[in-house]
Design a protein around this motif. Structure first.
Motif, PDB file in Angstrom:
ATOM      1  N   SER A  45       0.913  -1.196  -0.038  1.00 44.17           N
ATOM      2  CA  SER A  45      -0.260  -0.220  -0.017  1.00 44.17           C
ATOM      3  C   SER A  45       1.059   1.320   0.026  1.00 44.17           C
ATOM      4  O   SER A  45       2.086   1.318   0.420  1.00 44.17           O
ATOM      5  CB  SER A  45      -1.001   0.518   1.330  1.00 44.17           C
ATOM      6  OG  SER A  45      -0.018   0.650   2.503  1.00 44.17           O
ATOM      7  N   ASN A  77      -5.905  -1.107   1.656  1.00 43.29           N
ATOM      8  CA  ASN A  77      -6.374  -0.250   0.399  1.00 43.29           C
ATOM      9  C   ASN A  77      -4.290  -1.721  -0.477  1.00 43.29           C
ATOM     10  O   ASN A  77      -3.557  -1.294   0.435  1.00 43.29           O
ATOM     11  CB  ASN A  77      -5.755   0.994  -0.108  1.00 43.29           C
ATOM     12  CG  ASN A  77      -6.490   0.855  -1.156  1.00 43.29           C
ATOM     13  OD1 ASN A  77      -6.071   0.016  -2.518  1.00 43.29           O
ATOM     14  ND2 ASN A  77      -5.546   2.786  -2.099  1.00 43.29           N
ATOM     15  N   LYS A  79      -2.120  -2.206  -3.919  1.00 42.49           N
ATOM     16  CA  LYS A  79      -1.609  -1.922  -4.264  1.00 42.49           C
ATOM     17  C   LYS A  79      -1.014  -2.656  -5.238  1.00 42.49           C
ATOM     18  O   LYS A  79      -0.543  -3.432  -5.275  1.00 42.49           O
ATOM     19  CB  LYS A  79      -1.529   0.311  -4.155  1.00 42.49           C
ATOM     20  CG  LYS A  79      -1.856   1.046  -3.244  1.00 42.49           C
ATOM     21  CD  LYS A  79      -1.803   2.353  -3.484  1.00 42.49           C
ATOM     22  CE  LYS A  79      -2.269   3.715  -2.795  1.00 42.49           C
ATOM     23  NZ  LYS A  79      -1.905   4.344  -2.777  1.00 42.49           N
ATOM     24  N   GLU A  83       1.929   0.905 -10.486  1.00 38.29           N
ATOM     25  CA  GLU A  83       1.262   1.645 -10.181  1.00 38.29           C
ATOM     26  C   GLU A  83       1.972   3.005  -9.953  1.00 38.29           C
ATOM     27  O   GLU A  83       2.483   3.073  -9.400  1.00 38.29           O
ATOM     28  CB  GLU A  83       0.426   1.674  -8.989  1.00 38.29           C
ATOM     29  CG  GLU A  83      -1.430   0.647  -9.220  1.00 38.29           C
ATOM     30  CD  GLU A  83      -1.899   0.810  -7.952  1.00 38.29           C
ATOM     31  OE1 GLU A  83      -2.295   2.434  -7.500  1.00 38.29           O
ATOM     32  OE2 GLU A  83      -2.636   0.427  -7.704  1.00 38.29           O
ATOM     33  N   LYS A  98      -4.365   1.452 -14.806  1.00 32.37           N
ATOM     34  CA  LYS A  98      -5.073   1.118 -13.738  1.00 32.37           C
ATOM     35  C   LYS A  98      -6.470   0.799 -13.899  1.00 32.37           C
ATOM     36  O   LYS A  98      -7.691   2.165 -14.362  1.00 32.37           O
ATOM     37  CB  LYS A  98      -5.167   1.811 -12.146  1.00 32.37           C
ATOM     38  CG  LYS A  98      -5.615   2.186 -10.604  1.00 32.37           C
ATOM     39  CD  LYS A  98      -5.425   2.745  -9.532  1.00 32.37           C
ATOM     40  CE  LYS A  98      -5.867   1.699  -8.686  1.00 32.37           C
ATOM     41  NZ  LYS A  98      -5.648   0.702  -8.243  1.00 32.37           N
ATOM     42  N   TYR A 101      -9.685  -0.263  -8.097  1.00 35.06           N
ATOM     43  CA  TYR A 101      -8.914  -0.375  -6.515  1.00 35.06           C
ATOM     44  C   TYR A 101      -9.541  -1.671  -5.753  1.00 35.06           C
ATOM     45  O   TYR A 101     -10.357  -2.694  -6.306  1.00 35.06           O
ATOM     46  CB  TYR A 101     -10.001   1.019  -6.095  1.00 35.06           C
ATOM     47  CG  TYR A 101      -9.839   1.895  -6.068  1.00 35.06           C
ATOM     48  CD1 TYR A 101      -8.679   2.979  -6.058  1.00 35.06           C
ATOM     49  CD2 TYR A 101     -10.978   3.226  -6.913  1.00 35.06           C
ATOM     50  CE1 TYR A 101      -8.373   4.138  -5.988  1.00 35.06           C
ATOM     51  CE2 TYR A 101     -10.162   4.645  -7.189  1.00 35.06           C
ATOM     52  CZ  TYR A 101      -9.594   5.189  -6.940  1.00 35.06           C
ATOM     53  OH  TYR A 101      -9.162   6.126  -6.584  1.00 35.06           O
TER      54      TYR A 101
END
Length: 254
Positions: A45, A77, A79, A83, A98, A101
């Motif tokens: 994250s 969250n 990731k 990213e 992306k 989420y």
């Protein structure tokens, strides 16, 4: 990754099972329960990875050490490592490639074994936490502001690098709260964690501390965080994490 998650799960089962056999039902002056909340960061994250609510309560002893029942709920969250925020022509930013989420809600149950007890307002307490439970993966579309006709008529659309190829028409991310529940899908899974808990200075019934450990997690299907046309996404996640929490402690009533 598979070895890691199954190894920790085995440790959780063995420890919990043996603890139930050795746990003493007798209450002592050290019996207490603790409720706390905090923020967490992890290697999957950003700086602010999520939020945690946790509760622990003394249930007996294990080989002479105080044993707690540990219950927590984490919201994090996750990731993709690729990213990267890119600037737009109007100085806003968006994440190239992306698609979604991906959040993980983690109800947890386990045991906390206290090795060094904290005395009064001074010193620190150190304990080992082994916990696990289901993971509720929530996949939410990543929306961008897109000027389809190049005339300032902005549309809010889910980003797809195969469709939105004209980068100069991308006006930036629409934000994480944009149509938050629209298009959201659930991806169930499992997780386990192993951590050291540091109980820092307290004042009265207040406490401050942190957890540092590792989490292994697997989902029933591979989430699409980044476009599959650009890279691959993971179904298994291993991460190191740090949680800072604040809360209060009180004695159990006899």
């Amino acid at each position: 990754m598979k070895v890691s998650i199954y190894s920790i799960f085995l440790l959780l089962v063995v420890t919990s099972g043996y603890a139930q056999q050795k746990t003493s039902p007798k209450k002592t002056s050290e019996d207490y329960k603790m409720f706390a909340y905090g923020v967490t960061t992890n290697t999957n994250s950003g700086l602010l990875g999520g939020f945690v609510v946790r509760h622990s309560q003394a249930v007996g002893t294990f080989k002479g050490n105080l044993m707690h029942r540990y219950i927590a709920l984490e919201a994090v969250n996750l990731k993709h490592p690729k990213e990267k925020a890119e600037p737009t022509s109007i100085a806003n930013r968006y994440i190239f490639g992306k698609r979604n989420y991906f959040f993980s809600l983690r109800p947890e149950y386990g045991r906390e074994l206290v090795f060094f007890k904290k005395h009064g307002d001074d010193g620190i307490g150190i304990s080992l936490i082994v916990a696990g439970g289901p993971s509720i993966g929530l996949q939410k579309p990543y929306y961008i502001k897109y000027d389809k006709n190049g005339r300032g008529a902005i549309e809010i659309v889910q980003y797809d690098p195969n469709i939105h190829k004209e980068i100069n028409k991308i006006q930036g991310s629409a934000g994480i709260w944009q149509e938050f529940f629209k298009g959201m899908t659930i991806n169930p899974g499992l997780h386990v964690k192993l951590a050291a808990n540091i109980d820092m200075n307290t004042f009265g019934n207040s406490l401050t501390g942190f957890e540092i450990g590792i989490t292994s997690e697997v989902f029933s299907k591979t989430p699409e965080i980044m476009s599959t046309q650009l890279t691959t996404n993971a179904r298994f996640y291993n991460s190191g994490y740090l949680t800072i929490y604040f809360g209060n402690r009180k004695q159990k009533t006899k």
